[in-house]
Design a protein around this motif. Sequence first.
Motif, short mmCIF file in Angstrom:
data_model
loop_
_atom_site.label_atom_id
_atom_site.label_comp_id
_atom_site.label_asym_id
_atom_site.label_seq_id
_atom_site.Cartn_x
_atom_site.Cartn_y
_atom_site.Cartn_z
N ILE A 43 34.87 69.65 36.45
CA ILE A 43 34.48 70.44 36.62
C ILE A 43 33.11 70.86 37.95
O ILE A 43 33.49 72.08 38.31
CB ILE A 43 33.68 71.52 34.89
N SER A 44 32.10 70.22 37.88
CA SER A 44 31.09 70.46 38.46
C SER A 44 31.86 69.67 40.40
O SER A 44 31.24 70.78 40.76
CB SER A 44 30.08 68.48 38.62
N ALA A 45 32.49 68.95 39.88
CA ALA A 45 33.39 68.81 41.82
C ALA A 45 34.03 69.93 42.00
O ALA A 45 34.15 70.83 43.33
CB ALA A 45 34.19 67.85 41.37
N LEU A 74 31.15 72.71 42.79
CA LEU A 74 30.87 72.66 44.14
C LEU A 74 31.34 72.90 45.46
O LEU A 74 30.76 72.87 46.46
CB LEU A 74 29.80 70.85 43.96
N ILE A 75 33.05 72.26 45.34
CA ILE A 75 33.99 72.70 46.14
C ILE A 75 34.32 74.17 46.57
O ILE A 75 34.00 74.42 47.76
CB ILE A 75 35.02 71.81 46.20
N LEU A 76 33.93 74.93 45.45
CA LEU A 76 34.45 76.31 44.87
C LEU A 76 33.21 76.37 46.24
O LEU A 76 33.66 77.64 47.06
CB LEU A 76 34.66 76.64 44.19
N ALA A 77 31.77 77.06 45.59
CA ALA A 77 30.82 77.30 46.39
C ALA A 77 30.56 77.08 47.60
O ALA A 77 30.38 77.70 48.39
CB ALA A 77 30.25 77.01 45.23
N SER A 78 31.25 76.03 47.95
CA SER A 78 30.79 75.28 49.34
C SER A 78 31.92 76.05 50.52
O SER A 78 31.57 76.28 51.71
CB SER A 78 31.03 74.15 49.59
N PHE A 79 32.72 76.56 49.49
CA PHE A 79 33.55 77.19 50.56
C PHE A 79 33.57 78.60 50.69
O PHE A 79 33.85 79.13 51.91
CB PHE A 79 35.08 77.03 49.64
N GLY A 102 28.81 79.64 36.61
CA GLY A 102 29.58 79.11 35.24
C GLY A 102 30.30 77.62 35.57
O GLY A 102 30.51 77.43 34.47
N GLY A 103 30.23 77.73 36.40
CA GLY A 103 30.43 76.08 36.25
C GLY A 103 29.01 75.60 35.47
O GLY A 103 29.37 74.65 33.85
N ILE A 104 27.79 76.09 35.42
CA ILE A 104 26.48 75.37 34.58
C ILE A 104 27.21 75.67 33.44
O ILE A 104 26.77 75.17 32.39
CB ILE A 104 25.93 76.24 34.48
N THR A 153 32.82 61.73 24.53
CA THR A 153 33.45 60.56 24.82
C THR A 153 33.77 60.45 26.26
O THR A 153 33.02 61.83 27.21
CB THR A 153 34.65 61.31 23.46
N GLY A 154 35.23 59.54 27.04
CA GLY A 154 35.06 59.51 28.09
C GLY A 154 35.27 60.79 28.36
O GLY A 154 35.16 61.15 29.83
N ALA A 155 36.60 61.34 27.82
CA ALA A 155 37.58 62.19 28.64
C ALA A 155 36.77 63.57 28.80
O ALA A 155 36.20 65.37 28.86
CB ALA A 155 38.57 63.15 27.44
N ASP A 156 35.78 63.65 27.77
CA ASP A 156 34.48 64.51 28.63
C ASP A 156 33.62 64.60 29.30
O ASP A 156 33.31 65.18 29.89
CB ASP A 156 33.02 64.53 26.99
N THR A 157 33.82 63.46 29.68
CA THR A 157 32.91 62.93 30.56
C THR A 157 33.41 63.24 31.85
O THR A 157 33.16 63.89 32.60
CB THR A 157 32.08 61.12 31.11
N ALA A 158 34.48 62.66 31.22
CA ALA A 158 35.86 63.43 32.75
C ALA A 158 35.89 64.24 32.88
O ALA A 158 36.13 64.64 34.71
CB ALA A 158 37.18 62.74 32.54
#
Length: 172
Positions: A24-26, A29-34, A56-58, A14-19
Amino acid sequence: MDNFEEQLVEKRRTGADTAKKILISAAALILASFFMYLAISGLLTMVIFAVLTLGGGIWLLGNFNTEYEYILTNNEMDIDKIIGKRKRKRMITVDISQAEDFAPYPPENEINADATVHAYTGSDVDAYYLLVNHSGYGRVKLIFNPNKKMREAIMQELPNTLRIKLRNNNDR
């Protein structure tokens, strides 16, 4: 002769799954970059945290792939939920000979049940419901997407009175 049939259906996204996947991806990535930024400034153990965060994100993204497996063996039907093609969980086992009704979903009038098991793709177009008495849960309404072969196998195991009633309704 034994009656055996199995079917695997995949839940539609669904659209909620995509959101949720995007969030989760963002976040990963932000946490790993930090953590990598902290690693550059001298804390080398932060590299491990960055790798664990991405892993964990994957892993979380894999949990969005859900499938349902219907297994009919004689008069018992098992419903399994498969998450990410790596984790299988038995949702319920029902005795088809204890069935009260079997028809396309949604029914014209809402059926009262003590418990409802949703094991369908998310589309009501080709969904069916099976109302059955369960020893542990009382009256259970199972909503699922059986294909033609599975429906025929279920019809063979239904109580005779229900099978006759359904055939008379289909003849009209």
